[in-house]
Design an enzyme around this catalytic site. Sequence first.
Site, PDB file in Angstrom:
ATOM      1  N   ASP A   1       8.024  26.295 -40.610  1.00  0.00           N
ATOM      2  CA  ASP A   1       7.466  26.471 -39.259  1.00  0.00           C
ATOM      3  C   ASP A   1       7.779  27.835 -38.669  1.00  0.00           C
ATOM      4  O   ASP A   1       7.953  27.973 -37.453  1.00  0.00           O
ATOM      5  CB  ASP A   1       7.980  25.374 -38.297  1.00  0.00           C
ATOM      6  CG  ASP A   1       7.812  23.996 -38.879  1.00  0.00           C
ATOM      7  OD1 ASP A   1       6.741  23.731 -39.441  1.00  0.00           O
ATOM      8  OD2 ASP A   1       8.766  23.188 -38.798  1.00  0.00           O
TER       9      ASP A   1
ATOM     10  N   GLY B   1       1.444  30.561 -40.807  1.00  0.00           N
ATOM     11  CA  GLY B   1      -0.010  30.368 -40.719  1.00  0.00           C
ATOM     12  C   GLY B   1      -0.681  31.594 -40.138  1.00  0.00           C
ATOM     13  O   GLY B   1      -1.635  32.128 -40.694  1.00  0.00           O
TER      14      GLY B   1
ATOM     15  N   ALA C   1       3.006  20.539 -45.438  1.00  0.00           N
ATOM     16  CA  ALA C   1       2.850  21.796 -44.704  1.00  0.00           C
ATOM     17  C   ALA C   1       1.804  21.613 -43.608  1.00  0.00           C
ATOM     18  O   ALA C   1       0.926  20.761 -43.701  1.00  0.00           O
ATOM     19  CB  ALA C   1       2.409  22.894 -45.662  1.00  0.00           C
TER      20      ALA C   1
ATOM     21  N   HIS D   1      -0.153  24.586 -41.484  1.00  0.00           N
ATOM     22  CA  HIS D   1      -0.233  25.992 -41.095  1.00  0.00           C
ATOM     23  C   HIS D   1      -1.231  26.153 -39.953  1.00  0.00           C
ATOM     24  O   HIS D   1      -2.428  25.969 -40.139  1.00  0.00           O
ATOM     25  CB  HIS D   1      -0.629  26.850 -42.298  1.00  0.00           C
ATOM     26  CG  HIS D   1       0.460  26.912 -43.326  1.00  0.00           C
ATOM     27  ND1 HIS D   1       0.348  27.542 -44.536  1.00  0.00           N
ATOM     28  CD2 HIS D   1       1.720  26.408 -43.302  1.00  0.00           C
ATOM     29  CE1 HIS D   1       1.483  27.418 -45.203  1.00  0.00           C
ATOM     30  NE2 HIS D   1       2.323  26.729 -44.482  1.00  0.00           N
ATOM     31  N   THR D   2      -0.705  26.486 -38.782  1.00  0.00           N
ATOM     32  CA  THR D   2      -1.587  26.651 -37.622  1.00  0.00           C
ATOM     33  C   THR D   2      -2.181  28.048 -37.640  1.00  0.00           C
ATOM     34  O   THR D   2      -1.459  29.037 -37.741  1.00  0.00           O
ATOM     35  CB  THR D   2      -0.798  26.431 -36.312  1.00  0.00           C
ATOM     36  OG1 THR D   2      -0.191  25.153 -36.389  1.00  0.00           O
ATOM     37  CG2 THR D   2      -1.722  26.491 -35.098  1.00  0.00           C
TER      38      THR D   2
ATOM     39  N   THR E   1       8.405  13.960 -44.369  1.00  0.00           N
ATOM     40  CA  THR E   1       7.119  13.821 -43.683  1.00  0.00           C
ATOM     41  C   THR E   1       6.389  12.539 -44.128  1.00  0.00           C
ATOM     42  O   THR E   1       5.319  12.238 -43.626  1.00  0.00           O
ATOM     43  CB  THR E   1       6.233  15.046 -43.982  1.00  0.00           C
ATOM     44  OG1 THR E   1       6.127  15.181 -45.396  1.00  0.00           O
ATOM     45  CG2 THR E   1       6.837  16.303 -43.394  1.00  0.00           C
TER      46      THR E   1
ATOM     47  N   GLN F   1       6.558  25.555 -46.314  1.00  0.00           N
ATOM     48  CA  GLN F   1       7.941  25.221 -45.944  1.00  0.00           C
ATOM     49  C   GLN F   1       8.778  26.507 -45.813  1.00  0.00           C
ATOM     50  O   GLN F   1       8.214  27.575 -45.644  1.00  0.00           O
ATOM     51  CB  GLN F   1       8.594  24.250 -46.938  1.00  0.00           C
ATOM     52  CG  GLN F   1       8.096  22.830 -46.822  1.00  0.00           C
ATOM     53  CD  GLN F   1       6.768  22.598 -47.507  1.00  0.00           C
ATOM     54  OE1 GLN F   1       6.607  22.941 -48.653  1.00  0.00           O
ATOM     55  NE2 GLN F   1       5.829  22.006 -46.823  1.00  0.00           N
TER      56      GLN F   1
ATOM     57  N   ARG G   1       6.813  15.555 -34.494  1.00  0.00           N
ATOM     58  CA  ARG G   1       8.205  15.362 -34.072  1.00  0.00           C
ATOM     59  C   ARG G   1       8.705  16.596 -33.320  1.00  0.00           C
ATOM     60  O   ARG G   1       8.387  17.717 -33.712  1.00  0.00           O
ATOM     61  CB  ARG G   1       9.109  15.165 -35.304  1.00  0.00           C
ATOM     62  CG  ARG G   1       8.872  13.870 -36.031  1.00  0.00           C
ATOM     63  CD  ARG G   1       9.779  13.753 -37.249  1.00  0.00           C
ATOM     64  NE  ARG G   1       9.364  14.642 -38.333  1.00  0.00           N
ATOM     65  CZ  ARG G   1       9.995  14.732 -39.504  1.00  0.00           C
ATOM     66  NH1 ARG G   1      11.072  14.014 -39.733  1.00  0.00           N
ATOM     67  NH2 ARG G   1       9.554  15.541 -40.442  1.00  0.00           N
ATOM     68  N   PRO G   2       9.519  16.402 -32.251  1.00  0.00           N
ATOM     69  CA  PRO G   2      10.085  17.583 -31.580  1.00  0.00           C
ATOM     70  C   PRO G   2      10.956  18.349 -32.570  1.00  0.00           C
ATOM     71  O   PRO G   2      11.718  17.733 -33.323  1.00  0.00           O
ATOM     72  CB  PRO G   2      10.947  17.014 -30.455  1.00  0.00           C
ATOM     73  CG  PRO G   2      10.800  15.546 -30.490  1.00  0.00           C
ATOM     74  CD  PRO G   2       9.965  15.142 -31.666  1.00  0.00           C
ATOM     75  N   ARG G   3      10.820  19.670 -32.588  1.00  0.00           N
ATOM     76  CA  ARG G   3      11.669  20.458 -33.501  1.00  0.00           C
ATOM     77  C   ARG G   3      13.002  20.736 -32.832  1.00  0.00           C
ATOM     78  O   ARG G   3      13.073  20.933 -31.622  1.00  0.00           O
ATOM     79  CB  ARG G   3      10.987  21.783 -33.847  1.00  0.00           C
ATOM     80  CG  ARG G   3       9.735  21.578 -34.660  1.00  0.00           C
ATOM     81  CD  ARG G   3       9.092  22.912 -35.053  1.00  0.00           C
ATOM     82  NE  ARG G   3       7.814  22.663 -35.699  1.00  0.00           N
ATOM     83  CZ  ARG G   3       6.712  23.381 -35.493  1.00  0.00           C
ATOM     84  NH1 ARG G   3       6.725  24.415 -34.688  1.00  0.00           N
ATOM     85  NH2 ARG G   3       5.596  23.070 -36.125  1.00  0.00           N
TER      86      ARG G   3
ATOM     87  N   ARG H   1       7.023  34.956 -32.994  1.00  0.00           N
ATOM     88  CA  ARG H   1       7.327  34.234 -31.773  1.00  0.00           C
ATOM     89  C   ARG H   1       8.343  34.952 -30.878  1.00  0.00           C
ATOM     90  O   ARG H   1       9.095  34.310 -30.143  1.00  0.00           O
ATOM     91  CB  ARG H   1       7.815  32.817 -32.100  1.00  0.00           C
ATOM     92  CG  ARG H   1       6.998  32.153 -33.212  1.00  0.00           C
ATOM     93  CD  ARG H   1       6.778  30.696 -32.985  1.00  0.00           C
ATOM     94  NE  ARG H   1       5.751  30.528 -31.978  1.00  0.00           N
ATOM     95  CZ  ARG H   1       5.453  29.375 -31.382  1.00  0.00           C
ATOM     96  NH1 ARG H   1       6.107  28.295 -31.697  1.00  0.00           N
ATOM     97  NH2 ARG H   1       4.507  29.305 -30.482  1.00  0.00           N
TER      98      ARG H   1
HETATM   99  P1  IMP Z   1       9.267  16.345 -47.421  1.00  0.00           P
HETATM  100  O1  IMP Z   1       8.894  17.737 -47.781  1.00  0.00           O
HETATM  101  O2  IMP Z   1       8.166  15.569 -46.756  1.00  0.00           O
HETATM  102  O3  IMP Z   1       9.876  15.610 -48.582  1.00  0.00           O
HETATM  103  O4  IMP Z   1      10.439  16.416 -46.310  1.00  0.00           O
HETATM  104  C1  IMP Z   1      11.745  16.894 -46.628  1.00  0.00           C
HETATM  105  C2  IMP Z   1      12.310  17.720 -45.477  1.00  0.00           C
HETATM  106  O5  IMP Z   1      11.554  18.934 -45.361  1.00  0.00           O
HETATM  107  C3  IMP Z   1      12.222  17.051 -44.105  1.00  0.00           C
HETATM  108  O6  IMP Z   1      13.339  17.461 -43.320  1.00  0.00           O
HETATM  109  C4  IMP Z   1      10.957  17.638 -43.509  1.00  0.00           C
HETATM  110  O7  IMP Z   1      10.979  17.590 -42.090  1.00  0.00           O
HETATM  111  C5  IMP Z   1      11.032  19.056 -44.032  1.00  0.00           C
HETATM  112  N1  IMP Z   1       9.714  19.688 -44.152  1.00  0.00           N
HETATM  113  C6  IMP Z   1       8.772  19.455 -45.087  1.00  0.00           C
HETATM  114  N2  IMP Z   1       7.705  20.237 -44.892  1.00  0.00           N
HETATM  115  C7  IMP Z   1       7.975  20.988 -43.816  1.00  0.00           C
HETATM  116  C8  IMP Z   1       7.253  22.030 -43.161  1.00  0.00           C
HETATM  117  O8  IMP Z   1       6.142  22.428 -43.527  1.00  0.00           O
HETATM  118  N3  IMP Z   1       7.875  22.576 -42.085  1.00  0.00           N
HETATM  119  C9  IMP Z   1       9.118  22.200 -41.681  1.00  0.00           C
HETATM  120  N4  IMP Z   1       9.827  21.249 -42.278  1.00  0.00           N
HETATM  121  C10 IMP Z   1       9.268  20.647 -43.347  1.00  0.00           C
END
Ligand code: IMP
Length: 427
Positions: free
Chosen positions: A13, A17, A39, A41-42, A128, A223, A302-304, A330
């Site tokens: 994040d 994007g 992922a 990507h905005t 996710t 990621q 989800r709130p970051r 940002r």
């Molecule tokens: P997964 O990739 O869905 O297996 O999630 C594993 C961890 O990576 C979790 O903490 C997710 O929130 C984080 N995560 C996966 N993809 C992203 C992304 O694109 N941005 C930020 N966190 C991500």
Amino acid sequence: MPVVAAIGAQWGDEGKGKIVDMLAEKARYVVRFSGGDNAGHTVVNPHGEFKLRLTPSGIFNKNTTSIIGNGVVVNPAVLNAEIDELNSRGIDTSKLLISYRAHLIMPYHIAIEGLEEDSLGSKAIGTTRKGIGPAFADKVARSGIRAGDLLDKTVLRDRLTTVLEGKNRLLTRVYGAKALSFDEIYSQYCQYADRWAPRICDTSAVLAAAIARNEPILLEGAQGFLLDPEYGTYPFCTSSSPTSANACLGSGIPPNKITHILGVFKAFQTRVGAGPMPTELNDATCDIIRERGHEYGTVSGRPRRCGWFDAVAARLSVRINGFNSIAITRLDILDVLPKLKICTAYKIDGETIDNFPWSIALLEKCEPVYEELDGWEKPTSDARKFKDLPQNAQRYVKRLEELTGCPASLISVGKHREQTIVRKAIF
Ligand code: IMP
């Protein structure tokens, strides 16, 4: 001709994007090389605002070929929905290719991940829930099904028969869940096969030919580095490598062809999901950053978690990825803060360290050591040159450059393409 890899340098994040969309304008090939539809990507460009999950950001340029590389896991339903939406908004998707070798996300991956996360209770990773982890686990366990398998329905039938038997045993005997129907999955994936067949090919050969013709290529990271299974906050990480090293493996381009590695850092730190984050804030400043930056998951909503820039983590990111330059995104979100902090070291059991620890047990014990800088308290979104930035914003950027040891080639001060200070052209 340049082959540029744009890599998320924190916990995802980072605003890749936007940066990738800008760079994609110049690229003839844009390649996703890792992750899947976890992922989000905005991208905000003259065509509108888009949230891309699988499609490479090159899709908006009709002269650019967009490639889903072998290192990606693909959920065909999500890709279809994304292609349909892009088409309905007037975007030509005819130049989207998919690697033979890209693994597919199957319905059992999503089912199993949900059950696994639920069974972990408070120890859940907070994934996710897109089936990403189970799909990569199957790739390594040699029970995956790949995009190329869709091209021969007998191969698909055989492969699915063998794999589904095992998955149904797991679903029914371990989790007490319902078995999945072979016929439903098979007929669904046959439909995907019919739709996708013309797009599935040897994408690494396509890229080798592009390199031979000197055409510019952009490798689009997903990621972020701190979610890397090798060097990130294991086990609170994702399951494919977001690093520059994997930009090569996940696309099929050899390391000596990469000409520039761009690390994308947010001007502060965020994280979604569980796991340690030493500079996390739980105060009014956190709320200001989250609301100004609309820091909510693109995919999950989800709130970051928000906090100060962590230069200890950043140094590891620089060391492993070998960034030639960085993009700082940002910066404008910090415009209203009177004081800013940067974490330059950690304290652990009374000792000061400047190396990111290898384990989450150690990281959880780390207390950030901060240096404080004056804020600028002026808007930056109209700045187009470095000298347009308020003095204190320039100082903040220079400090990030010193601490990372990398020049900031791009500074983003808003979500639109033109809200960018380009100090050194990447392409
Ligand atoms: P997964 O990739 O869905 O297996 O999630 C594993 C961890 O990576 C979790 O903490 C997710 O929130 C984080 N995560 C996966 N993809 C992203 C992304 O694109 N941005 C930020 N966190 C991500």
